[in-house]
Design a protein around this motif. Sequence first.
Motif, PDB file in Angstrom:
ATOM      1  N   ILE A 159       0.841  -1.202   0.000  1.00  0.00           N
ATOM      2  CA  ILE A 159       0.000   0.000   0.000  1.00  0.00           C
ATOM      3  C   ILE A 159       0.874   1.248   0.000  1.00  0.00           C
ATOM      4  CG2 ILE A 159      -1.613   1.369   1.400  1.00  0.00           C
ATOM      5  CD1 ILE A 159      -2.863  -1.352   2.277  1.00  0.00           C
ATOM      6  N   VAL A 160       1.904   1.264   0.831  1.00  0.00           N
ATOM      7  CA  VAL A 160       2.821   2.414   0.890  1.00  0.00           C
ATOM      8  C   VAL A 160       3.500   2.616  -0.462  1.00  0.00           C
ATOM      9  CG1 VAL A 160       4.989   3.215   1.912  1.00  0.00           C
ATOM     10  CG2 VAL A 160       3.158   2.371   3.378  1.00  0.00           C
ATOM     11  N   THR A 161       3.911   1.537  -1.088  1.00  0.00           N
ATOM     12  CA  THR A 161       4.536   1.630  -2.409  1.00  0.00           C
ATOM     13  C   THR A 161       3.573   2.235  -3.424  1.00  0.00           C
ATOM     14  OG1 THR A 161       5.945  -0.265  -1.934  1.00  0.00           O
ATOM     15  CG2 THR A 161       5.650   0.305  -4.245  1.00  0.00           C
ATOM     16  N   LEU A 162       2.329   1.804  -3.393  1.00  0.00           N
ATOM     17  CA  LEU A 162       1.327   2.347  -4.315  1.00  0.00           C
ATOM     18  C   LEU A 162       1.065   3.825  -4.039  1.00  0.00           C
ATOM     19  CD1 LEU A 162      -1.193  -0.647  -4.333  1.00  0.00           C
ATOM     20  CD2 LEU A 162       0.251   0.107  -6.241  1.00  0.00           C
ATOM     21  N   LEU A 163       0.985   4.187  -2.762  1.00  0.00           N
ATOM     22  CA  LEU A 163       0.705   5.581  -2.408  1.00  0.00           C
ATOM     23  C   LEU A 163       1.892   6.503  -2.702  1.00  0.00           C
ATOM     24  CD1 LEU A 163      -1.280   5.160   0.926  1.00  0.00           C
ATOM     25  CD2 LEU A 163      -2.171   5.690  -1.354  1.00  0.00           C
ATOM     26  N   ALA A 164       3.072   5.935  -2.870  1.00  0.00           N
ATOM     27  CA  ALA A 164       4.234   6.760  -3.222  1.00  0.00           C
ATOM     28  C   ALA A 164       4.062   7.364  -4.610  1.00  0.00           C
ATOM     29  CB  ALA A 164       5.515   5.938  -3.156  1.00  0.00           C
ATOM     30  N   GLY A 165       3.292   6.712  -5.461  1.00  0.00           N
ATOM     31  CA  GLY A 165       3.100   7.185  -6.828  1.00  0.00           C
ATOM     32  C   GLY A 165       1.973   8.169  -7.007  1.00  0.00           C
ATOM     33  N   GLU A 166       0.932   8.055  -6.165  1.00  0.00           N
ATOM     34  CA  GLU A 166      -0.230   8.940  -6.294  1.00  0.00           C
ATOM     35  C   GLU A 166      -1.168   8.733  -5.115  1.00  0.00           C
ATOM     36  OE1 GLU A 166      -2.880   7.806  -9.574  1.00  0.00           O
ATOM     37  OE2 GLU A 166      -1.949   5.825  -9.542  1.00  0.00           O
ATOM     38  N   ALA A 167      -2.022   9.715  -4.881  1.00  0.00           N
ATOM     39  CA  ALA A 167      -3.071   9.576  -3.869  1.00  0.00           C
ATOM     40  C   ALA A 167      -4.122   8.612  -4.423  1.00  0.00           C
ATOM     41  CB  ALA A 167      -3.692  10.927  -3.548  1.00  0.00           C
ATOM     42  N   LEU A 168      -4.567   7.696  -3.582  1.00  0.00           N
ATOM     43  CA  LEU A 168      -5.530   6.689  -4.009  1.00  0.00           C
ATOM     44  C   LEU A 168      -6.633   6.553  -2.975  1.00  0.00           C
ATOM     45  CD1 LEU A 168      -2.972   3.949  -5.112  1.00  0.00           C
ATOM     46  CD2 LEU A 168      -4.367   5.356  -6.638  1.00  0.00           C
ATOM     47  N   CYS A 169      -7.803   6.141  -3.420  1.00  0.00           N
ATOM     48  CA  CYS A 169      -8.881   5.855  -2.479  1.00  0.00           C
ATOM     49  C   CYS A 169      -8.905   4.348  -2.217  1.00  0.00           C
ATOM     50  CB  CYS A 169     -10.227   6.361  -3.001  1.00  0.00           C
ATOM     51  SG  CYS A 169     -10.907   5.430  -4.366  1.00  0.00           S
ATOM     52  N   THR A 170      -9.703   3.962  -1.269  1.00  0.00           N
ATOM     53  CA  THR A 170      -9.781   2.552  -0.882  1.00  0.00           C
ATOM     54  C   THR A 170     -10.127   1.669  -2.067  1.00  0.00           C
ATOM     55  OG1 THR A 170     -10.484   3.262   1.308  1.00  0.00           O
ATOM     56  CG2 THR A 170     -10.844   0.964   0.765  1.00  0.00           C
ATOM     57  N   CYS A 171     -11.048   2.125  -2.917  1.00  0.00           N
ATOM     58  CA  CYS A 171     -11.458   1.295  -4.057  1.00  0.00           C
ATOM     59  C   CYS A 171     -10.289   1.050  -5.011  1.00  0.00           C
ATOM     60  CB  CYS A 171     -12.659   1.894  -4.777  1.00  0.00           C
ATOM     61  SG  CYS A 171     -12.410   3.535  -5.454  1.00  0.00           S
ATOM     62  N   HIS A 172      -9.420   2.042  -5.193  1.00  0.00           N
ATOM     63  CA  HIS A 172      -8.231   1.840  -6.030  1.00  0.00           C
ATOM     64  C   HIS A 172      -7.303   0.805  -5.401  1.00  0.00           C
ATOM     65  CE1 HIS A 172      -9.051   6.205  -7.243  1.00  0.00           C
ATOM     66  NE2 HIS A 172      -9.368   5.460  -8.283  1.00  0.00           N
TER      67      HIS A 172
END
Length: 95
Positions: free
Chosen positions: A12-25
């Motif tokens: 999750i942290v790796t994904l959030l490093a690229g962009e802001a995301l919501c729970t559904c993403h």
Amino acid sequence: MRVLADPLRAHIVTLLAGEALCTCHLVEETGARQTNISNHLRVLKDAGLVDSEPCGRFTYYRLRPEALDALAARLGDLATRARATRANGARRPCP
């Protein structure tokens, strides 16, 4: 560091490093259930690594870079101490 030891939270942290995301993403990207993602986001938020931003009926999550900088600095300090310990051969004698 224990917060990031969980593989899904690390992802999750790796994904959030690229962009802001919501729970559904995050559910879509990880394949985990929404409740599981929400629980992990709560842990990350409680640890100060993630901020949330409401947007209509969704909530977007983003990393707090300053929290990651502090963690990186702490790890750097530990590495410096470990190098010094190795170099001087320091060890505690057994009783």
